[in-house]
Design a protein around this motif. Structure first.
Motif, PDB file in Angstrom:
ATOM      1  N   ALA A  97       0.839  -1.206   0.000  1.00 44.36           N
ATOM      2  CA  ALA A  97       0.000   0.000   0.000  1.00 44.36           C
ATOM      3  C   ALA A  97       0.873   1.254   0.000  1.00 44.36           C
ATOM      4  O   ALA A  97       0.609   2.211  -0.744  1.00 44.36           O
ATOM      5  CB  ALA A  97      -0.930   0.002   1.210  1.00 44.36           C
ATOM      6  N   PHE A  98       1.923   1.250   0.804  1.00 45.27           N
ATOM      7  CA  PHE A  98       2.852   2.379   0.843  1.00 45.27           C
ATOM      8  C   PHE A  98       3.514   2.563  -0.520  1.00 45.27           C
ATOM      9  O   PHE A  98       3.616   3.687  -1.031  1.00 45.27           O
ATOM     10  CB  PHE A  98       3.906   2.153   1.935  1.00 45.27           C
ATOM     11  N   ALA A  99       3.960   1.462  -1.131  1.00 40.02           N
ATOM     12  CA  ALA A  99       4.634   1.519  -2.436  1.00 40.02           C
ATOM     13  C   ALA A  99       3.685   2.041  -3.515  1.00 40.02           C
ATOM     14  O   ALA A  99       4.102   2.813  -4.388  1.00 40.02           O
ATOM     15  CB  ALA A  99       5.175   0.149  -2.814  1.00 40.02           C
ATOM     16  N   ILE A 100       2.437   1.629  -3.476  1.00 37.22           N
ATOM     17  CA  ILE A 100       1.463   2.125  -4.459  1.00 37.22           C
ATOM     18  C   ILE A 100       1.269   3.630  -4.278  1.00 37.22           C
ATOM     19  O   ILE A 100       1.213   4.382  -5.250  1.00 37.22           O
ATOM     20  CB  ILE A 100       0.135   1.350  -4.372  1.00 37.22           C
ATOM     21  N   GLY A 101       1.202   4.081  -3.032  1.00 37.40           N
ATOM     22  CA  GLY A 101       1.106   5.519  -2.778  1.00 37.40           C
ATOM     23  C   GLY A 101       2.307   6.269  -3.324  1.00 37.40           C
ATOM     24  O   GLY A 101       2.175   7.317  -3.954  1.00 37.40           O
ATOM     25  N   GLU A 102       3.512   5.721  -3.104  1.00 33.06           N
ATOM     26  CA  GLU A 102       4.728   6.327  -3.644  1.00 33.06           C
ATOM     27  C   GLU A 102       4.698   6.341  -5.165  1.00 33.06           C
ATOM     28  O   GLU A 102       5.078   7.320  -5.805  1.00 33.06           O
ATOM     29  CB  GLU A 102       5.962   5.567  -3.155  1.00 33.06           C
ATOM     30  N   ALA A 103       4.242   5.237  -5.755  1.00 36.59           N
ATOM     31  CA  ALA A 103       4.164   5.139  -7.211  1.00 36.59           C
ATOM     32  C   ALA A 103       3.186   6.173  -7.774  1.00 36.59           C
ATOM     33  O   ALA A 103       3.486   6.847  -8.768  1.00 36.59           O
ATOM     34  CB  ALA A 103       3.739   3.733  -7.625  1.00 36.59           C
ATOM     35  N   LEU A 104       2.012   6.319  -7.144  1.00 34.53           N
ATOM     36  CA  LEU A 104       1.027   7.290  -7.618  1.00 34.53           C
ATOM     37  C   LEU A 104       1.572   8.711  -7.538  1.00 34.53           C
ATOM     38  O   LEU A 104       1.404   9.506  -8.469  1.00 34.53           O
ATOM     39  CB  LEU A 104      -0.264   7.165  -6.812  1.00 34.53           C
ATOM     40  N   SER A 105       2.235   9.021  -6.448  1.00 34.43           N
ATOM     41  CA  SER A 105       2.826  10.347  -6.287  1.00 34.43           C
ATOM     42  C   SER A 105       3.893  10.591  -7.357  1.00 34.43           C
ATOM     43  O   SER A 105       3.947  11.665  -7.970  1.00 34.43           O
ATOM     44  CB  SER A 105       3.425  10.462  -4.882  1.00 34.43           C
ATOM     45  N   TRP A 106       4.738   9.602  -7.568  1.00 33.25           N
ATOM     46  CA  TRP A 106       5.813   9.706  -8.553  1.00 33.25           C
ATOM     47  C   TRP A 106       5.244   9.849  -9.962  1.00 33.25           C
ATOM     48  O   TRP A 106       5.688  10.680 -10.746  1.00 33.25           O
ATOM     49  CB  TRP A 106       6.707   8.474  -8.422  1.00 33.25           C
ATOM     50  N   LEU A 107       4.254   9.018 -10.304  1.00 34.04           N
ATOM     51  CA  LEU A 107       3.649   9.076 -11.642  1.00 34.04           C
ATOM     52  C   LEU A 107       2.996  10.439 -11.889  1.00 34.04           C
ATOM     53  O   LEU A 107       3.079  10.980 -12.992  1.00 34.04           O
ATOM     54  CB  LEU A 107       2.619   7.963 -11.805  1.00 34.04           C
ATOM     55  N   LYS A 108       2.376  11.005 -10.866  1.00 32.92           N
ATOM     56  CA  LYS A 108       1.759  12.324 -11.020  1.00 32.92           C
ATOM     57  C   LYS A 108       2.826  13.375 -11.263  1.00 32.92           C
ATOM     58  O   LYS A 108       2.647  14.272 -12.093  1.00 32.92           O
ATOM     59  CB  LYS A 108       0.913  12.664  -9.792  1.00 32.92           C
ATOM     60  N   SER A 109       3.965  13.276 -10.569  1.00 32.37           N
ATOM     61  CA  SER A 109       5.044  14.247 -10.763  1.00 32.37           C
ATOM     62  C   SER A 109       5.656  14.146 -12.163  1.00 32.37           C
ATOM     63  O   SER A 109       6.220  15.107 -12.666  1.00 32.37           O
ATOM     64  CB  SER A 109       6.131  14.077  -9.699  1.00 32.37           C
ATOM     65  N   LEU A 110       5.503  12.981 -12.793  1.00 37.36           N
ATOM     66  CA  LEU A 110       5.995  12.785 -14.166  1.00 37.36           C
ATOM     67  C   LEU A 110       4.951  13.196 -15.198  1.00 37.36           C
ATOM     68  O   LEU A 110       5.148  13.019 -16.386  1.00 37.36           O
ATOM     69  CB  LEU A 110       6.388  11.324 -14.383  1.00 37.36           C
ATOM     70  N   THR A 111       3.839  13.724 -14.735  1.00 30.30           N
ATOM     71  CA  THR A 111       2.711  14.213 -15.537  1.00 30.30           C
ATOM     72  C   THR A 111       2.046  13.134 -16.396  1.00 30.30           C
ATOM     73  O   THR A 111       1.552  13.406 -17.475  1.00 30.30           O
ATOM     74  CB  THR A 111       3.096  15.432 -16.418  1.00 30.30           C
ATOM     75  N   PHE A 112       2.016  11.912 -15.891  1.00 27.98           N
ATOM     76  CA  PHE A 112       1.232  10.867 -16.547  1.00 27.98           C
ATOM     77  C   PHE A 112      -0.224  11.047 -16.145  1.00 27.98           C
ATOM     78  O   PHE A 112      -0.517  11.415 -15.022  1.00 27.98           O
ATOM     79  CB  PHE A 112       1.700   9.472 -16.120  1.00 27.98           C
ATOM     80  N   ASP A 113      -1.136  10.783 -17.064  1.00 27.53           N
ATOM     81  CA  ASP A 113      -2.553  10.868 -16.739  1.00 27.53           C
ATOM     82  C   ASP A 113      -3.286   9.552 -16.917  1.00 27.53           C
ATOM     83  O   ASP A 113      -4.240   9.277 -16.219  1.00 27.53           O
ATOM     84  CB  ASP A 113      -3.237  11.945 -17.579  1.00 27.53           C
ATOM     85  N   ASN A 114      -2.868   8.750 -17.856  1.00 27.83           N
ATOM     86  CA  ASN A 114      -3.472   7.436 -18.089  1.00 27.83           C
ATOM     87  C   ASN A 114      -2.529   6.396 -17.506  1.00 27.83           C
ATOM     88  O   ASN A 114      -1.469   6.140 -18.069  1.00 27.83           O
ATOM     89  CB  ASN A 114      -3.685   7.188 -19.584  1.00 27.83           C
ATOM     90  N   ILE A 115      -2.901   5.821 -16.375  1.00 32.16           N
ATOM     91  CA  ILE A 115      -1.984   4.909 -15.692  1.00 32.16           C
ATOM     92  C   ILE A 115      -2.646   3.566 -15.407  1.00 32.16           C
ATOM     93  O   ILE A 115      -3.855   3.474 -15.266  1.00 32.16           O
ATOM     94  CB  ILE A 115      -1.470   5.504 -14.357  1.00 32.16           C
ATOM     95  N   ILE A 116      -1.816   2.562 -15.337  1.00 34.17           N
ATOM     96  CA  ILE A 116      -2.209   1.236 -14.874  1.00 34.17           C
ATOM     97  C   ILE A 116      -1.212   0.863 -13.789  1.00 34.17           C
ATOM     98  O   ILE A 116      -0.009   0.849 -14.038  1.00 34.17           O
ATOM     99  CB  ILE A 116      -2.170   0.197 -16.004  1.00 34.17           C
ATOM    100  N   VAL A 117      -1.701   0.618 -12.601  1.00 41.58           N
ATOM    101  CA  VAL A 117      -0.842   0.168 -11.507  1.00 41.58           C
ATOM    102  C   VAL A 117      -1.085  -1.325 -11.323  1.00 41.58           C
ATOM    103  O   VAL A 117      -2.215  -1.745 -11.108  1.00 41.58           O
ATOM    104  CB  VAL A 117      -1.128   0.935 -10.198  1.00 41.58           C
ATOM    105  N   GLU A 118      -0.012  -2.110 -11.427  1.00 39.72           N
ATOM    106  CA  GLU A 118      -0.089  -3.558 -11.267  1.00 39.72           C
ATOM    107  C   GLU A 118       0.567  -3.958  -9.955  1.00 39.72           C
ATOM    108  O   GLU A 118       1.638  -3.462  -9.625  1.00 39.72           O
ATOM    109  CB  GLU A 118       0.648  -4.268 -12.401  1.00 39.72           C
TER     110      GLU A 118
END
Length: 119
Positions: free
Chosen positions: A46-67
């Motif tokens: 759960a922590f890693a997914i939160g980190e991933a979401l934060s990181w992906l947003k900072s990279l300006t991705f909008d269409n994401i798939i988290v596996e």
């Protein structure tokens, strides 16, 4: 982004990895993180997914798939309910981040198929 976590018993550390792949499957970016404590893998996931979401947003991705291979966490983020467990508190932090994306998708993948973060 592909997310996975592991516990290193000798080091007393829990680690996580996140890889971002493009639409063709090639790895674009990745990062590793370590927490020097023992947590359940679902909490770390759960922590890693939160980190991933934060990181992906900072990279300006909008269409994401988290596996993730943690069905408990993916299910909880897909159908949130309210309780006061440690993982629920982390998940509550993930939900607003997930909702910042135009097209977020959370997918469970079987552990044997989750090789992206193991290589």
């Amino acid at each position: 982004g592909n997310v996975d976590s592991i516990y290193f018993e000798q080091e007393g550390a829990t680690g996580y990895a996140v890889k971002v792949r493009g639409s063709t499957g090639y790895v674009l970016k990745s990062f590793l993180g370590f927490i020097y404590a023992r947590f359940s893998l679902s909490i770390v996931e759960a922590f890693a997914i939160g980190e991933a979401l934060s990181w992906l947003k900072s990279l300006t991705f909008d269409n994401i798939i988290v596996e993730s291979d943690c069905l408990l966490v993916i299910s909880a983020l897909s159908r949130p309910s309210y309780d006061f467990s440690k993982s629920s508190v982390l998940l509550c932090g993930c939900l607003p981040m997930k909702n910042q994306f135009e097209h977020p998708s959370l997918c469970w993948i079987h552990q044997c198929a989750n090789k992206a973060t193991h290589s």
